[in-house]
Design a protein around this motif. Sequence first.
Motif, PDB file in Angstrom:
ATOM      1  N   GLN A  93       0.722  -1.190  -0.040  1.00  0.00           N
ATOM      2  CA  GLN A  93       0.039  -0.081  -0.031  1.00  0.00           C
ATOM      3  C   GLN A  93       0.737   1.150  -0.084  1.00  0.00           C
ATOM      4  OE1 GLN A  93      -3.413   0.394  -0.274  1.00  0.00           O
ATOM      5  NE2 GLN A  93      -3.601  -1.991  -0.756  1.00  0.00           N
ATOM      6  N   ILE A  94       2.097   1.066   0.523  1.00  0.00           N
ATOM      7  CA  ILE A  94       2.933   2.180   0.545  1.00  0.00           C
ATOM      8  C   ILE A  94       4.332   1.851  -0.192  1.00  0.00           C
ATOM      9  CG2 ILE A  94       4.426   3.854   1.766  1.00  0.00           C
ATOM     10  CD1 ILE A  94       2.270   3.985   3.788  1.00  0.00           C
ATOM     11  N   ASN A  95       4.715   2.213  -1.234  1.00  0.00           N
ATOM     12  CA  ASN A  95       6.009   1.731  -1.949  1.00  0.00           C
ATOM     13  C   ASN A  95       7.050   2.530  -1.749  1.00  0.00           C
ATOM     14  OD1 ASN A  95       4.204  -0.339  -3.391  1.00  0.00           O
ATOM     15  ND2 ASN A  95       3.610   1.563  -4.801  1.00  0.00           N
ATOM     16  N   GLY A  96       8.178   1.812  -1.251  1.00  0.00           N
ATOM     17  CA  GLY A  96       9.439   2.807  -1.051  1.00  0.00           C
ATOM     18  C   GLY A  96       9.795   2.757   0.437  1.00  0.00           C
ATOM     19  N   PHE A  97      11.059   2.724   0.772  1.00  0.00           N
ATOM     20  CA  PHE A  97      11.508   2.586   2.134  1.00  0.00           C
ATOM     21  C   PHE A  97      10.857   4.129   2.799  1.00  0.00           C
ATOM     22  CE2 PHE A  97      14.890   3.939   5.189  1.00  0.00           C
ATOM     23  CZ  PHE A  97      14.641   2.904   6.041  1.00  0.00           C
ATOM     24  N   SER A  98      11.441   5.169   1.899  1.00  0.00           N
ATOM     25  CA  SER A  98      11.357   6.355   2.635  1.00  0.00           C
ATOM     26  C   SER A  98       9.873   6.773   3.031  1.00  0.00           C
ATOM     27  CB  SER A  98      11.928   7.531   1.585  1.00  0.00           C
ATOM     28  OG  SER A  98      11.131   7.442   0.541  1.00  0.00           O
ATOM     29  N   ASP A  99       8.930   6.376   2.009  1.00  0.00           N
ATOM     30  CA  ASP A  99       7.504   6.617   2.361  1.00  0.00           C
ATOM     31  C   ASP A  99       7.055   6.090   3.532  1.00  0.00           C
ATOM     32  OD1 ASP A  99       7.458   8.481   0.132  1.00  0.00           O
ATOM     33  OD2 ASP A  99       6.261   6.991  -1.073  1.00  0.00           O
TER      34      ASP A  99
END
Length: 482
Positions: A93-99
């Motif tokens: 649902q949330i892509n990417g480490f930073s997000d």
Amino acid sequence: MIHFKEIGKIMGALLVLISLLMLPGIIFSIHFDEDPWPILSSALITMVIGATLFFSFSKQDQNIRKREGYLIVALSWVFMAGFGMLPYVLSNQINGFSDALFETMSGLTTTGASILTDIEAMPKGLLFWRSMTQWIGGLGIIVLTVAIFPLLGIGGIELFVAESPGPTSDKVHPRISETAKRLWYVYVGLTVLATLLYWVGGMTFFDAINHALTTLATGGFSTKNASMAYYDSAFIQYVAIFFMFLAGTNFTVIYFGLIGKFKRVLRSDEFKTYGFTLLALAIILYYPIFANGGVSHELAFRKSLFQVVSIVTTTGYVTDDYTQYSQGLTFICFMLLFLGGCAGSTAGGIKFVRHLTFIKNSWLEFKRLVHPRAIVPLMINGDRVTGRIITHIMNFLLIYLLTFVLGALALSLMGYDLATSLGSVATSLANVGPGIGKVGPVDNFAFFSPSAKIFLSVIMLLGRLELFTLLILFTPFFWRAN
């Protein structure tokens, strides 16, 4: 010398506790016919790693000192963020480490800033976990573990001192574990009461419990894209104002009020200053909102009171876009980011007791200049404030402002405009949520680059741990044997 063996068991117990707190999210996923596997697998991974750590060090003789206390608190937030982001990552649902890191850290630090552009499209189970992260971080997971860890043979006084928000850590009971338990009884009780009132006011039960969790945590996460503006209800908004006010109050003051010790409540100079300031600011903001908004007197006052309480308590709920009224009102709301709630509350920010100490000491300094030989003590709550505490507060204010300036400078060097840089760092450091510029009340943080999101996540953690708990780890004498 740091005793890392003691830390291992505590980190293990913390992860087991976090895994258990994921269970309600699994239940809501099943209830709403969603796939529970992302949260369930996250809970299992967290449980297995936590249990492994716990039993690996279970035979060690625990002896937590102040040095270990600071390290445990800092590491606990890193562990919570690392494992707390698993449901987002495993669900895609949330892509990417930073997000994922940003959303999790914003939750745990009760900042309420978000990278989500469509909150209502998120699975209900994940939304509940999102709200739960704020509730966990509200009064502080360490205060909870201080209440539970004595059952495991782990002491807690150093953890409580390191975690307790603000320059004071008043106890309601001689035993630190009893103090933590009673504060959590108040916290849980108010959360249940807020849930019932939101539900009676017209929210669904799911929305009511989510908003209750984030209201008492002064976090501000909502299940609606429009936040509290979605609910065009005076009753719901006044309920939110009331519980935000309580959440920004020192929980020991609330406890004394609940057991009838009203003299202890009235003795708190910070609480009286806090209440008076909120009312005065609401009156000040009332006129420009009434004059420019074309609304009734009641609605104008409700809007002004809601915005003031939401920002000062660092909750960050939104019912109106204050940046659309005037530059003056926008500037006032920006300055409110530097107030904060009371010490010992779930609120972030500088805290009223520090402002009160600074103002009183500055005023007395004029008297000391006129009478250089006179002994002019600084009194708060009828007690004399020692020079060590005054120095600590002055240093905190200086480092806080220096962190804000350097943080805003760093973001501006990354290419962001001045208003956005100032607003995003101020709101992240104070753990509020909305700011000014491109991070205003109706905006989010999705446009920031991955490096900027990680940077702001660190700023949030600095603010939540009130600078010293984290910064002390980067000093050379912290790691020396003697």
